[in-house]
Design a protein around this motif. Sequence first.
Motif, PDB file in Angstrom:
ATOM      1  N   GLY A 233      45.313  54.730  34.778  1.00 29.72           N
ATOM      2  CA  GLY A 233      44.309  55.467  34.022  1.00 29.72           C
ATOM      3  C   GLY A 233      42.939  54.824  34.116  1.00 29.72           C
ATOM      4  N   GLY A 234      42.750  53.955  35.113  1.00 28.88           N
ATOM      5  CA  GLY A 234      41.451  53.322  35.325  1.00 28.88           C
ATOM      6  C   GLY A 234      41.309  51.943  34.706  1.00 28.88           C
ATOM      7  N   GLY A 235      42.406  51.425  34.120  1.00 19.04           N
ATOM      8  CA  GLY A 235      42.344  50.136  33.446  1.00 19.04           C
ATOM      9  C   GLY A 235      42.314  48.944  34.388  1.00 19.04           C
ATOM     10  N   ILE A 236      42.163  47.767  33.786  1.00 19.14           N
ATOM     11  CA  ILE A 236      42.089  46.500  34.510  1.00 19.14           C
ATOM     12  C   ILE A 236      43.211  45.607  34.011  1.00 19.14           C
ATOM     13  CG2 ILE A 236      40.651  44.453  34.945  1.00 19.14           C
ATOM     14  CD1 ILE A 236      38.198  46.247  34.383  1.00 19.14           C
ATOM     15  N   PHE A 237      43.831  44.848  34.921  1.00 21.52           N
ATOM     16  CA  PHE A 237      44.928  43.973  34.516  1.00 21.52           C
ATOM     17  C   PHE A 237      44.732  42.569  35.081  1.00 21.52           C
ATOM     18  CE2 PHE A 237      46.048  46.286  38.343  1.00 21.52           C
ATOM     19  CZ  PHE A 237      46.686  45.351  39.166  1.00 21.52           C
ATOM     20  N   CYS A 238      45.307  41.591  34.396  1.00 13.07           N
ATOM     21  CA  CYS A 238      45.244  40.202  34.846  1.00 13.07           C
ATOM     22  C   CYS A 238      46.530  39.500  34.434  1.00 13.07           C
ATOM     23  CB  CYS A 238      44.018  39.496  34.271  1.00 13.07           C
ATOM     24  SG  CYS A 238      43.783  39.722  32.515  1.00 13.07           S
ATOM     25  N   GLU A 239      46.811  38.366  35.042  1.00  9.27           N
ATOM     26  CA  GLU A 239      48.081  37.681  34.801  1.00  9.27           C
ATOM     27  C   GLU A 239      47.932  36.612  33.725  1.00  9.27           C
ATOM     28  OE1 GLU A 239      51.704  35.349  37.171  1.00  9.27           O
ATOM     29  OE2 GLU A 239      50.002  36.161  38.302  1.00  9.27           O
ATOM     30  N   THR A 249      44.050  34.496  35.896  1.00  9.24           N
ATOM     31  CA  THR A 249      43.406  35.171  37.024  1.00  9.24           C
ATOM     32  C   THR A 249      42.196  35.958  36.546  1.00  9.24           C
ATOM     33  OG1 THR A 249      44.614  37.271  36.827  1.00  9.24           O
ATOM     34  CG2 THR A 249      45.673  35.513  38.107  1.00  9.24           C
ATOM     35  N   ASP A 250      41.398  36.405  37.498  1.00  5.75           N
ATOM     36  CA  ASP A 250      40.362  37.388  37.199  1.00  5.75           C
ATOM     37  C   ASP A 250      41.041  38.746  37.001  1.00  5.75           C
ATOM     38  OD1 ASP A 250      38.338  35.499  37.499  1.00  5.75           O
ATOM     39  OD2 ASP A 250      38.135  35.903  39.652  1.00  5.75           O
ATOM     40  N   GLY A 251      40.277  39.748  36.596  1.00  6.26           N
ATOM     41  CA  GLY A 251      40.825  41.085  36.422  1.00  6.26           C
ATOM     42  C   GLY A 251      40.888  41.830  37.756  1.00  6.26           C
ATOM     43  N   LEU A 252      41.769  42.816  37.822  1.00  7.97           N
ATOM     44  CA  LEU A 252      41.943  43.625  39.030  1.00  7.97           C
ATOM     45  C   LEU A 252      42.254  45.047  38.592  1.00  7.97           C
ATOM     46  CD1 LEU A 252      42.202  43.002  42.204  1.00  7.97           C
ATOM     47  CD2 LEU A 252      44.656  43.237  41.836  1.00  7.97           C
ATOM     48  N   ASP A 253      41.777  46.045  39.378  1.00  8.36           N
ATOM     49  CA  ASP A 253      42.194  47.421  39.101  1.00  8.36           C
ATOM     50  C   ASP A 253      43.043  47.937  40.258  1.00  8.36           C
ATOM     51  OD1 ASP A 253      40.486  48.306  41.145  1.00  8.36           O
ATOM     52  OD2 ASP A 253      38.899  48.936  39.771  1.00  8.36           O
ATOM     53  N   GLU A 254      43.532  49.156  40.146  1.00  8.78           N
ATOM     54  CA  GLU A 254      44.472  49.661  41.148  1.00  8.78           C
ATOM     55  C   GLU A 254      43.814  49.940  42.502  1.00  8.78           C
ATOM     56  OE1 GLU A 254      46.427  53.331  40.797  1.00  8.78           O
ATOM     57  OE2 GLU A 254      44.717  54.447  40.040  1.00  8.78           O
ATOM     58  N   TYR A 255      42.481  49.858  42.547  1.00 12.12           N
ATOM     59  CA  TYR A 255      41.766  50.033  43.817  1.00 12.12           C
ATOM     60  C   TYR A 255      41.409  48.688  44.438  1.00 12.12           C
ATOM     61  CZ  TYR A 255      41.428  54.832  42.233  1.00 12.12           C
ATOM     62  OH  TYR A 255      41.739  56.104  41.801  1.00 12.12           O
ATOM     63  N   SER A 256      41.977  47.623  43.908  1.00 11.54           N
ATOM     64  CA  SER A 256      41.765  46.269  44.414  1.00 11.54           C
ATOM     65  C   SER A 256      40.352  45.749  44.157  1.00 11.54           C
ATOM     66  CB  SER A 256      42.085  46.186  45.924  1.00 11.54           C
ATOM     67  OG  SER A 256      42.203  44.839  46.327  1.00 11.54           O
ATOM     68  N   ASN A 257      39.664  46.364  43.215  1.00 15.34           N
ATOM     69  CA  ASN A 257      38.363  45.843  42.797  1.00 15.34           C
ATOM     70  C   ASN A 257      38.600  44.698  41.816  1.00 15.34           C
ATOM     71  OD1 ASN A 257      36.879  47.953  44.182  1.00 15.34           O
ATOM     72  ND2 ASN A 257      37.583  49.332  42.564  1.00 15.34           N
ATOM     73  N   ALA A 325      49.720  40.865  42.015  1.00 18.24           N
ATOM     74  CA  ALA A 325      48.452  41.228  42.655  1.00 18.24           C
ATOM     75  C   ALA A 325      47.255  40.378  42.239  1.00 18.24           C
ATOM     76  CB  ALA A 325      48.155  42.709  42.434  1.00 18.24           C
ATOM     77  N   PRO A 326      47.037  40.101  40.941  1.00 20.55           N
ATOM     78  CA  PRO A 326      45.826  39.354  40.582  1.00 20.55           C
ATOM     79  C   PRO A 326      45.767  37.971  41.220  1.00 20.55           C
ATOM     80  CG  PRO A 326      46.732  40.441  38.646  1.00 20.55           C
ATOM     81  CD  PRO A 326      47.752  40.572  39.731  1.00 20.55           C
ATOM     82  N   ALA A 327      46.920  37.285  41.294  1.00 22.30           N
ATOM     83  CA  ALA A 327      46.949  35.926  41.869  1.00 22.30           C
ATOM     84  C   ALA A 327      47.392  35.915  43.324  1.00 22.30           C
ATOM     85  CB  ALA A 327      47.860  35.026  41.050  1.00 22.30           C
ATOM     86  N   LYS A 328      47.763  37.091  43.857  1.00 24.56           N
ATOM     87  CA  LYS A 328      48.220  37.226  45.247  1.00 24.56           C
ATOM     88  C   LYS A 328      49.392  36.298  45.560  1.00 24.56           C
ATOM     89  CE  LYS A 328      45.042  40.281  46.376  1.00 24.56           C
ATOM     90  NZ  LYS A 328      44.622  40.612  44.992  1.00 24.56           N
TER      91      LYS A 328
END
Length: 355
Positions: A233-239, A249-257, A325-328
């Motif tokens: 829904g456009g949100g941002i996630f972090c670990e 981690t920094d934040g990440l969205d589903e578009y890898s921004n 994803a946030p920490a790869k």
Amino acid sequence: MSILTENYIVKNVRAYPVLREKFMAYMKGVKNLPEGFRENKLFHDYLKVRRNNPEKRVSQSEYMIFGFYNLSTGEQKKYLTDVEATRLMRPYNNDSEPYLKSKATFLKNFTRFIHRGWLYVPKASYEEFCDFLHKYRTIALKPQYSSWGIGFFKLTEEEFASKEDPKEFYQKLCEGRYLAEEFVQSCKELAAFHPSSLNTLRVITFRNGDRFEVFGGGLRVGNNGLCVDNAHGGGIFCEIDPESGKIITDGLDEYSNSYVTHPMTGVPFKGMQIPRWKEVVELCKEASKELPCLRVVGWDVAILEDGTLELIEGNHSPGMNIVQAPAKHGVYERFSSMLLDYYGEPDQYVTKQSA
């Protein structure tokens, strides 16, 4: 050429334009392309990744947020896609699905962890729905079996009263099997990221008898003034580090921004201490004991304005993107090993369920 090979080629030729259209639509949300790549090059590399990992069913979002364009096939296999995670968990979690998938059933079974008011609209009269809305003034509405924040919206008493035909609107909610909940808000520390949404903690846990472990955790916050915190829904996630409760981690969205700070409020992600983290973990531990069939669960927990810990829902097939994803760093090996360590071979559960 065998008929099987011919059918495989035909299927891929037919799928190509659909995949390309979906990929290019997705790429519109990507703010910065990886160095050395344009959209066409990324798309053809994405096709190669899908060919090399047919069992993973890699989505365009997973391809980007995991950074598969820079990884060898061997490194890509370290990641756990949603399709793989579901496949691995299904034998162990089939028994818990009826209790967690239905939002109304979940709320009935976990009442001691839930303080917000709620109402299953199809089971309520029009008058009962109006009374519920009047009591809370602002409510959250979501389809009973929805996920990813799909169908969610906020409704105020004033908005409902201004509807051209409120009874018809109520009937549509009944037909859509909507659940109405008191609209609750985050504690000041989590609301600071994005005040418009209820920003929640995802805690993935394993339990077998007295054995309990937090596999991983993350924070999900909303963006763009929307009410939902879900990445879809456009949100941002972090670990979150499961031991300390700090965001790592920094934040990440589903578009890898990627976001060092929230784009709307400027609040930094990495290094923040989640309030009452040990109590959040303890709540998830206690909730996991509520039903004997609960094994691997992705709990969504909110910390409310007054400090109350609120269990929002439990997921029988939680995605692992938030802890990869946030920490790869891929978790395929650790996750599959823990499943075997905690529960043994999956065949025994399949046999029980089909007996």
